[in-house]
Design a protein around this motif. Structure first.
Motif, mmCIF file in Angstrom:
data_model
loop_
_atom_site.group_PDB
_atom_site.id
_atom_site.type_symbol
_atom_site.label_atom_id
_atom_site.label_comp_id
_atom_site.label_asym_id
_atom_site.label_seq_id
_atom_site.Cartn_x
_atom_site.Cartn_y
_atom_site.Cartn_z
ATOM 1 N N GLN A 198 0.853 -1.201 0.000
ATOM 2 C CA GLN A 198 0.000 0.000 0.000
ATOM 3 C C GLN A 198 0.886 1.248 0.000
ATOM 4 N N GLY A 199 1.895 1.247 -0.866
ATOM 5 C CA GLY A 199 2.886 2.324 -0.840
ATOM 6 C C GLY A 199 2.319 3.721 -0.985
ATOM 7 N N LYS A 200 1.191 3.851 -1.712
ATOM 8 C CA LYS A 200 0.631 5.191 -1.937
ATOM 9 C C LYS A 200 -0.262 5.646 -0.780
ATOM 10 N N SER A 201 -0.582 4.728 0.091
ATOM 11 C CA SER A 201 -1.542 5.042 1.160
ATOM 12 C C SER A 201 -0.898 6.021 2.163
ATOM 13 N N PRO A 202 -1.620 7.102 2.573
ATOM 14 C CA PRO A 202 -1.000 8.103 3.471
ATOM 15 C C PRO A 202 -0.800 7.532 4.884
ATOM 16 N N ALA A 203 0.376 7.780 5.448
ATOM 17 C CA ALA A 203 0.628 7.293 6.804
ATOM 18 C C ALA A 203 0.526 8.444 7.801
ATOM 19 N N LEU A 204 1.063 9.612 7.399
ATOM 20 C CA LEU A 204 1.150 10.701 8.373
ATOM 21 C C LEU A 204 1.030 12.035 7.653
ATOM 22 N N THR A 205 0.197 12.919 8.196
ATOM 23 C CA THR A 205 0.153 14.288 7.678
ATOM 24 C C THR A 205 0.639 15.203 8.792
ATOM 25 N N ALA A 206 1.630 16.037 8.467
ATOM 26 C CA ALA A 206 2.134 16.985 9.475
ATOM 27 C C ALA A 206 1.613 18.371 9.128
ATOM 28 N N LEU A 207 1.372 19.204 10.178
ATOM 29 C CA LEU A 207 0.829 20.551 9.953
ATOM 30 C C LEU A 207 1.916 21.591 10.166
ATOM 31 N N ASP A 208 1.755 22.712 9.460
ATOM 32 C CA ASP A 208 2.683 23.806 9.738
ATOM 33 C C ASP A 208 2.125 24.637 10.890
ATOM 34 N N ILE A 209 2.823 25.717 11.227
ATOM 35 C CA ILE A 209 2.468 26.478 12.434
ATOM 36 C C ILE A 209 1.082 27.095 12.337
ATOM 37 N N TYR A 239 13.977 15.053 18.483
ATOM 38 C CA TYR A 239 13.220 15.702 17.409
ATOM 39 C C TYR A 239 12.192 16.632 18.022
ATOM 40 N N PRO A 240 11.992 17.778 17.384
ATOM 41 C CA PRO A 240 10.998 18.712 17.941
ATOM 42 C C PRO A 240 9.579 18.182 17.738
ATOM 43 N N ASN A 241 8.692 18.683 18.551
ATOM 44 C CA ASN A 241 7.297 18.282 18.526
ATOM 45 C C ASN A 241 6.629 18.625 17.201
ATOM 46 N N SER A 242 7.246 19.559 16.454
ATOM 47 C CA SER A 242 6.581 20.002 15.214
ATOM 48 C C SER A 242 7.011 19.162 14.007
ATOM 49 N N ASP A 243 7.887 18.154 14.239
ATOM 50 C CA ASP A 243 8.381 17.402 13.086
ATOM 51 C C ASP A 243 8.143 15.903 13.259
ATOM 52 N N PRO A 244 6.864 15.474 13.172
ATOM 53 C CA PRO A 244 6.597 14.052 13.422
ATOM 54 C C PRO A 244 7.219 13.151 12.356
ATOM 55 N N GLY A 245 7.283 13.623 11.091
ATOM 56 C CA GLY A 245 7.778 12.773 10.009
ATOM 57 C C GLY A 245 9.186 12.275 10.263
ATOM 58 N N MET A 246 10.072 13.199 10.634
ATOM 59 C CA MET A 246 11.460 12.821 10.898
ATOM 60 C C MET A 246 11.526 11.824 12.051
ATOM 61 N N PHE A 247 10.651 12.053 13.036
ATOM 62 C CA PHE A 247 10.663 11.161 14.200
ATOM 63 C C PHE A 247 10.229 9.743 13.792
ATOM 64 N N TRP A 248 9.141 9.676 12.998
ATOM 65 C CA TRP A 248 8.652 8.355 12.574
ATOM 66 C C TRP A 248 9.747 7.579 11.859
ATOM 67 N N VAL A 249 10.416 8.246 10.931
ATOM 68 C CA VAL A 249 11.468 7.588 10.157
ATOM 69 C C VAL A 249 12.576 7.114 11.096
ATOM 70 N N ALA A 250 12.958 8.003 12.037
ATOM 71 C CA ALA A 250 14.045 7.649 12.946
ATOM 72 C C ALA A 250 13.639 6.460 13.811
ATOM 73 N N PHE A 251 12.388 6.498 14.318
ATOM 74 C CA PHE A 251 11.943 5.438 15.225
ATOM 75 C C PHE A 251 11.914 4.090 14.498
ATOM 76 N N TYR A 252 11.296 4.072 13.305
ATOM 77 C CA TYR A 252 11.207 2.804 12.557
ATOM 78 C C TYR A 252 12.571 2.396 12.007
ATOM 79 N N GLY A 253 13.413 3.404 11.662
ATOM 80 C CA GLY A 253 14.771 3.088 11.225
ATOM 81 C C GLY A 253 15.521 2.339 12.313
ATOM 82 N N CYS A 254 15.371 2.814 13.555
ATOM 83 C CA CYS A 254 16.038 2.144 14.686
ATOM 84 C C CYS A 254 15.487 0.731 14.859
#
Length: 1594
Positions: A368-379, A425-440
């Motif tokens: 399901q590669g095209k399926s959205p996993a996470l949407t992050a919001l700007d300020i 990772y800052p609270n405003s950047d969930p995407g980077m955190f997800w990648v880091a967490f699953y990468g680990c």
């Protein structure tokens, strides 16, 4: 009057609703009083006649405000107005309309309870004294220096009763009256005569209680109607509206205290009124002073009885101090059966559940590669990017590959599977955190998510360092932006954070990652018990620990959550929580990936900018699940007006993460209330309970539409505080409404055990800690095996102590119980638990009560910290809140006083301290909460810097022992007591060696007068220098040989004899700066037959303070003339002096600077040696001016005694740095050299202020062996030169020559000072044995003086508790509550001392505390008094023992002390008896039946904070007042109040009544360096101290 007879309950429903509506409008200030009455009368008019004869008027008194103000109004939309009050009203109306729910669950129920509690207090009409603050400290409010009028002075029957004080009196008038009455200047209202007092009353509308006989508005006639109660409960806003304009004003009530400016004439006041502004002090002396008024208010508030009754006296010899609380027989006890563990539903098996969480990601990434996993919001809350499952998978794989293969150089592998890595990772950047967490996870390294460090001083930063250390973290992953934002050193490296291990930082942005080769695949084993990730957790003490979660636990937890929440593939979830831990991580990062859910992450920053953003996201994305906290509900509700067309109909679950917080009920209800109109269904609200250790403990499953909502528990707060569940029926004010948090998680087993002690199963009606056994929970605190055992391997035991099974449970840290239908209820957390006097209180409950006291104007809602500190063997509750910048002093003080009462009423617990700090100064957690443990630490260290503080030790410290009753002195059964001395015990007495006859007997026989000795020396050794006077540069400015001194004395004697009006035997005042003129004038007086009186000259810069003392001594001594210098003559006759004293009535003034060279016709010789030689005047520390008569014989014997003790001969040199005006200082300066012939080098102490090292360098330069100084000189050198020993050494200062350095004093030796002096100057050769002390008193100027012979002074340690009981108990060094005492020097030759019981006047035994009596040929002959009070004199100077040796005449020194026989031997070979001085009897404070020495309390106070320089204590009407000099910045001032209160309570078991913080140098000190505590007291009461802050402890 219209509605007096109307029975409201008999009215039609519709009218009742309109009335309730009207009441509400009035209570919210939407309608004036007059308008209210008109409308109400109109509504009731039709029913008046019909009903009047039917029903008797009901008694409304018993009704609680909750019942009275809530008949349901008609449903139907109310027009939405923009005012907040109408918005609130709308929510409440909607609330009433949903009749299915019990009225108790209204969201503002708690506020009502608080208002009712406050209303109860108003009847007491107490005036709390408001603290005094110097204007410069915080220039916020205009009221600083005014005192509340003391309304408490009126008698009980004059107090305004609640009946007469209708609705315009707000519930806390008694605070208002004390605070607001003073807000401008209280004279404004007092100077108006009766006719004109109306405007003043209008101005004080809400603020002053109406006078008792004022006509009340009609509707509150004699019965406080439901309305009056609602009014009392809601109208707290003091600016809210003005009293009814049509009320005729009456004269002020008699007895209302008015503070008048001095000498003001007040027109139109009755006699009774003006009298009330004076205050009688304890002994009936009127004191008109604002300070004493406040103290009187404080005393009035303290007269209220304390809650727990105190049990019997504490016996004289009892070791234990604390009052042991007796078990209250009425304490509720649990009565249910033992609880049976509760089982969750079985965890279902679903065929396609992945074998590990990473496998789920692999699957979705591939299929399901095209399926959205996470949407992050700007300020701004707009979507910033969407991460698809494909992207998440590919980036995580790249990161895993990079971590394992590309970090080091070619051959070394930096990270191995199983290593721990920090995720920053800052609270405003969930995407980077997800990648880091699953990468680990894919690389099989263990992620440890932590907060982004913002500065070196972050709250709790060093504890995070402890976490990283205990987990062995050496590498941190972060994003490029975050790395750039981290604090750097000047060289650009990342700062080493406090307490952190050294970290290597790795940036994980895609561009820095390496794509793996085709054949590389991450290794994904089936979930096992290895650690998957570590979640941080802060304990109550602030320690941060890492909870390790195993791979299988992580997977099982996701499965259990999927089953409990019924997650389906492809749903949308809005997450407002922190995704790094807890629910935000479990639902929003882990479970969502397992179920291919689309997560929309709303960061904290967006919520702050736009509180409705999460609601809008739910609406736009038609989200099925939302994860929020109560705060988010509250914020959305506050902001919802901006959004009309949002719909929450799509939600099937609104998970409230902190639903276990007892106060979440009201947020959930209020939110539902507002958003039900927007499609929110009541059954979707799902509170849950979680903890880092046990993970999800319970969650409410989404309900079925139309099914009844789960019931709530209304519990008694009192029951809760005793740990039992009691349904609250009677007193709704102290009820806690809790909602359930659903059922236990699937596959889990839960039971409730006692929170402290062994994990014993609770009974069904008992509150305990929830423990859980489940595969889905934490496994350990990483790296901390000890703590792990206590928390993760708990095996519950039954009542008999036997384990209930083999399986280990995990402690969740949640306190709660299992309700009907196995629903779980949580009432608090272990870390928020405050145990006070054996009862448990929950910090959250206290916060809620505080917030219900209308905080909006004073403090910020979310910024309140509640914690407990241990003081005097119990926990004490402290509340710290951030004050709004615009809150005035009065508002804050009022709010604080109200919070006190509310908590007292609702929780039945006293607050110890309430502090308000400036906005944004409390340490914050990363997501904006208050960091409690850091706040507590700051509070205890005195670094919180509050701007307002209120301490209430009197109310909450209830474990004080009963005051001691003095036991009558009688005969004990086991011993024959002689008086009060046990037979066979050595009597406590000691003596110096014999005076004996000295070798040059001629000298003694010939010269029993010092005048003769001087003449003899002038003849036999004319050029021998007796005195050398040094200036600040160390230059000898003046010397006197024997003959020079003799000739100068003759000149002065001739001048005196020539003057008519000066006869032999008259008193002459000598007014000279320290020097040789003074000595010459002294002998000149003796040559002329006059009696000299030495007086310290007035300070030219401070005449107003110093001249009155001079004038007083001149008047008291009836001096015939003043001998002085030219400069001082000018000062005495100056205009400035005239402003202070009457300069026209000075006696004859003789300027001795330029006298003609004349010789007197004869030199006077007294007829016998008992004639008075001179008068010694001194101001004692208690402020008493006493002059004693010293005879010629005493003068000679004293000089001889000193000569023997110090081995003084004409070849010797001594240095004196003392004030030469009284006591032993005068003897050494003026007399000793003439008698013994040694040379005295005179150093005036004031020269040290110009050149600090003068004294020490003189000692070194002249190779002095013996020197005498005062404590003030020693202190100057210690403080000023302590750090400059190297510099002194370089200048060649060497003190190895000094054999004895004696401190001359009339007090207990200051051990700390002499020790630090010895230690500091050891480096420049000072021998550690050199420093010793002397002791003298008024009746005998020199009792002890450490001479050259005799053993070194010994030190003992005594128990302070025993000292307070007038006993001496010797203890080992370092024993708790011990006090070190040093012997006051060897007893002088010819002196005998004995220790006597001051009451019975019988001698005491060895090592007993009593008054020191002295017998010696150099005792003073008596007091010099104008009135000749012989009884006083006989009592002090010629006293006999009541038994033992009734012949000897003794003089009473007025000092307490004891004699102890030591192991040392003195010069005669006998064992040495040491005399220890404890303190002056006049100075001691009698408190609680015990005797305290001020110096002991002051030592404790000065030690408590680095900013306290000097301190002094005194008592005033049984209150202990502590004055502390602040040598730090003024923002430290209020920090000192709790610290001072704590230390005095801990170490002396006394409650401080008033803490006064003043500038350095305010505490007056006399020439000997002793504190003048009584002067200080008088200045304080006369309000002359200009204090920085005065705190009145309640």
């Amino acid at each position: 009057m219209a509605e007096r007879g109307v029975d409201v309950s008999a009215l039609p429903q519709e009218v009742r609703e309109q009335l309730a509506e009207l009441d509400l409008e009035l209570s919210e200030g939407d309608i004036t009083q007059k308008g209210y009455e008109k409308k109400r009368a109109k509504l009731l008019a039709p029913y008046l006649v019909q009903i009047q004869n039917v029903a008797p008027p009901p008694a409304y008194d018993g009704q609680s405000p909750g019942q009275s103000s809530a008949p349901a109004p008609e449903p139907g939309p109310s027009n939405s107005s923009s005012s907040s009050s109408s918005r609130h009203r709308r929510t409440r109306r909607a609330h009433r309309s949903s009749g299915t729910r019990d009225e108790r669950y209204r969201s503002d129920i708690h506020t009502e309870a608080v208002q009712a509690a406050l209303a109860k207090h108003k009847e007491e009409k107490m005036a709390l004294p408001m603290p005094t603050k110097r204007r410069s400290t915080y220039v916020q409010s205009p009221i600083d220096n005014c005192t509340p009028p003391d309304s408490s002075s009126s008698s009980e029957d004059e107090a305004v009763s609640s009946e007469s004080a209708g609705p315009q009196q707000s519930p806390d008038t008694w605070i208002n009256s004390s605070v607001h009455g003073s807000s401008t200047s209280s004279s404004a209202s007092s100077t108006l005569s009766h006719g004109e007092s109306r405007p003043a009353q209008a101005a004080q509308s809400q603020q002053a209680p109406p006078p008792p006989h004022q006509v009340q508005p009609p509707h509150s006639h004699s019965q406080p109607s439901a309305l009056a109660e609602a009014f009392a409960a809601t109208r707290i806003d003091p600016g809210g509206g003005v009293g009814p304009p049509d009320v005729p004003s009456q004269p002020q009530a008699r007895g209302s205290r008015v503070d008048l400016p001095a000498n003001a004439v007040v027109r139109g006041m009755t006699r009774g009124q003006s009298r009330s502004s004076m205050m009688e002090t304890a002994d009936g002396v009127p004191v008109s002073s604002r300070v004493s008024t406040k103290i009187q208010q404080l005393l009035n508030t303290l007269k209220r009885p304390k809650r727990p009754p105190l049990s019997e006296y504490f016996m004289d010899d009892q070791e234990e101090i604390v009052e042991v609380p007796r078990a209250d027989p009425n304490t509720p006890k649990p009565e249910g059966r033992q609880i049976i563990p509760v089982k969750g539903e079985p965890l279902g098996v679903v065929s396609n559940w992945p074998p590990a969480l990473q496998a789920a990601l692999t699957r979705w990434g591939a299929t399901q590669g095209k399926s959205p996993a996470l949407t992050a919001l700007d300020i701004t809350g707009k979507p910033l990017y969407t991460l698809t499952y494909g992207k998440l998978w590919s980036r995580s794989v790249k990161l895993a590959y990079t971590l394992l293969n590309k970090l080091g150089t070619r051959n070394e592998q930096i990270l191995k599977p199983g290593d721990r890595v920090a995720l920053v990772y800052p609270n405003s950047d969930p995407g980077m955190f997800w990648v880091a967490f699953y990468g680990c996870l894919l690389a099989e390294v263990i992620p440890v998510p932590i907060e982004v460090p913002l500065s070196r001083k972050d709250a709790g930063s060093s504890q995070v360092g402890f976490l990283l250390g205990s987990c062995g973290v050496g590498l941190a992953l972060t994003s490029e932006i975050c790395l750039k934002g981290l604090p750097k050193t000047p060289t650009g490296e990342i700062l080493q954070f406090k307490g952190w291990p050294r970290l290597k930082w790795v940036v994980t942005d895609s561009k820095y990652l390496t794509k793996p080769s085709k054949d590389w695949q991450p290794h994904i084993p089936t979930a096992n018990t290895d650690t998957a990730y570590i979640e941080y957790k802060a304990s109550k003490e602030g320690t941060v620990m890492g909870v390790a979660v195993s791979k299988v636990a992580m997977l099982t937890h996701c499965q259990a959550l999927t089953q409990a929440c019924n997650y389906c593939e492809g749903e949308t979830l809005v997450n407002v929580l922190d995704f790094k831990k807890d629910m935000g991580l479990w639902h929003g990062v882990l479970t969502s990936v397992m179920n291919r859910i689309h997560t929309i992450s709303v960061p904290y920053a967006v919520m702050k900018a736009c509180p409705l953003s999460w609601v809008q996201r739910v609406h736009i994305h038609k989200a099925r699940v939302a994860l929020v906290k109560c705060r988010d509900l509250h914020w959305a509700m506050m902001a919802h007006r901006d959004q009309r067309d949002t719909s929450l109909a799509s939600l099937r679950m609104l998970i409230v993460a902190d639903g276990a917080n007892p106060w979440s009920v009201s947020s959930c209800d209020a939110f539902l209330n507002v958003f039900q109109a927007h499609g929110l269904k009541p059954e979707v609200i799902c509170p849950c309970a979680t903890s880092p250790e046990a993970m999800t403990v319970a969650i409410r499953r989404p309900g079925v539409s139309g099914a009844p909502l789960p019931a709530r528990a209304v519990l008694s707060m009192t029951g809760l505080s005793h740990g039992v569940i009691r349904v609250n029926t009677e007193d709704k004010n102290s009820a806690l409404t809790v909602q359930d948090v659903g059922h236990v998680m699937p596959g889990a087993l839960m039971c409730i055990v006692k929170p402290d002690g062994p994990p014993m199963l609770c009974k069904t009606d008992e509150i305990g800690e929830i423990v859980v056994n489940s595969r889905a929970g934490g496994t350990m605190y990483y790296g901390l095996p000890g703590v792990t055992k206590n928390n993760f391997e708990v095996i519950p035991v039954n009542a008999s102590g036997a384990p209930i099974g083999e399986i280990p449970f995990v402690r969740s840290g949640l306190l709660g119980f299992v309700g009907p239908g196995s629903l779980i209820f949580v009432v608090g957390k272990n870390e928020g638990l405050l145990m006070v006097s054996g009862r448990r209180h929950n910090a959250d409950d206290l916060v809620a009560t505080a917030l219900a006291v209308e905080p909006v104007k004073t403090v910020y809602r979310g910024r309140i910290a509640v914690f407990s500190v241990t003081v005097f063997f119990d926990e004490r509750i402290v509340i710290v809140a951030e004050q709004r910048p615009d809150a005035s002093e009065e508002d804050s003080f009022q709010w604080m006083s109200r919070v006190l009462q509310a908590i007292d009423s609702i929780h039945q617990v006293g607050l110890y301290c309430l502090a308000l700090v400036p906005a944004n100064t409390l340490p914050k957690t990363p997501l904006g909460g208050i960091h409690i443990s850091d706040t507590k630490q700051l509070f205890l260290e005195g670094a919180l810097h509050p701007c307002n503080i209120l301490m209430c030790p009197h109310t909450c410290v209830t474990n004080m022992p009963k005051p001691r009753q003095k036991q009558p002195v009688g005969v004990g059964p086991a011993s024959i007591m002689v008086g009060n001395l046990v037979a066979g015990k050595r009597i406590a007495q000691a003596a110096g060696r014999d005076l004996g006859l000295i070798e040059d007997q001629d000298l003694v026989r010939k010269h029993q007068y010092l005048t003769e000795a001087l003449q003899w020396r002038a003849q036999t050794d004319p050029d021998h220098t007796l005195f050398v006077l040094l200036n600040a540069k160390g230059v000898a400015v003046c010397t006197a040989t024997c003959v020079q001194l003799h000739k100068r004395a003759e000149k002065i004697a001739a001048a005196l004899m020539e003057r008519s009006g000066i006869n032999i035997g008259e008193n002459v005042v000598l007014l000279y700066p320290p020097g040789i003129d003074l000595i010459a004038a002294f002998y000149g007086c003796l040559y002329a037959g006059c009696i000299p009186v030495t007086v310290r000259p007035p300070h030219p810069q401070n005449l107003s303070a110093t001249l009155p003392t001079v004038r007083m001594i001149i008047d008291v001594s009836k001096a015939a003339c003043i001998l002085t210098t030219q400069v001082l003559t000018r000062i005495l006759r100056s205009k400035e002096a005239g402003a202070t004293v009457n300069i026209k009535t000075w006696p004859i003034i003789i300027d001795t600077d330029d006298l003609p060279r004349k010789r007197p016709p004869t030199i006077y010789k007294p007829p016998n040696a008992e004639m008075i030689a001179y008068l010694d005047f001194s101001v004692s520390t208690t402020g008493m001016l006493t002059g004693v008569k010293i005879s010629h014989a005493a003068m000679s014997v004293l000089c001889r005694s000193i000569k023997l003790q110090c081995e003084l001969y004409s070849s010797r040199q001594i240095a004196i740095c003392l004030d030469p005006y009284c006591g032993l200082g005068f003897v050494l300066w003026c007399l000793a050299s003439v008698y013994s012939g040694h040379q005295s080098i005179l150093i005036p102490p004031m020269e040290l202020e110009i050149s600090l090292s003068l004294w020490l360098s003189t000692l070194s330069q002249y190779r002095i062996r013996d020197t005498f100084c005062s404590y003030s000189v020693m202190e100057l050198c210690t403080k000023g030169l302590g750090g400059q020993t190297e510099l002194l050494k370089a200048r060649g200062v060497n003190l190895s020559c000094v054999r004895s350095c004696v401190v001359i004093a009339e007090e207990r030796p200051r051990l700390a000072l002499t020790h630090s002096f010895s230690k500091l100057f050891k480096d420049i050769g000072l021998s550690t044995r050199a420093v010793s002390t002397a002791f003298g008193s008024r009746v005998n100027l020199a009792i002890c003086l450490q001479g050259t012979t005799g053993p070194d002074p010994s030190t003992v340690y005594v128990d302070m508790k025993s000292l307070r009981h007038d006993r001496v108990r010797l203890v080992e060094r370092g024993a708790p509550q011990s006090l070190s005492l040093m012997e006051s020097g060897t007893i002088l030759p010819g002196v005998r001392v004995i220790i006597v019981n001051p009451e019975t006047r019988g001698p005491l035994g060895d090592s007993h505390l009593g008054e020191i009596w002295v017998n010696s040929p150099h005792n003073a002959t008596g007091y010099y008094t104008i009135y000749g009070e012989e009884n006083l004199q006989a009592d002090h100077f010629n006293t006999k023992l009541s038994f033992g040796d009734p012949q000897t005449l003794w003089a009473r020194t007025g000092y307490l002390g004891f004699v102890k026989r030591t192991e040392l031997t003195d010069s005669s070979g006998d064992r040495h008896d040491a005399l220890f001085v404890v303190g002056s009897l006049d100075e001691t404070l009698e408190l609680r039946g015990l005797r305290y020495h001020p110096i002991d309390i002051e030592t404790s106070v000065s030690r408590t904070h680095r900013s306290i320089g000097e301190s002094a204590v005194f008592t005033w009407t049984n209150l202990l007042v502590v004055v502390a000099e602040l040598c730090g910045s003024e923002q430290d001032a209020l920090d000192l109040v709790p610290l001072v209160t704590n230390v005095v309570l801990e170490e002396h078991h006394l409650i401080v009544g008033v803490v006064v913080i003043v500038d350095p140098g305010v505490i007056p000190i006399n020439s000997r360096g002793e504190k003048q505590r009584m002067h200080l007291r008088d200045s304080f009461l006369a309000d002359q101290l200009d204090p920085i802050y005065v705190a009145y402890n309640m």
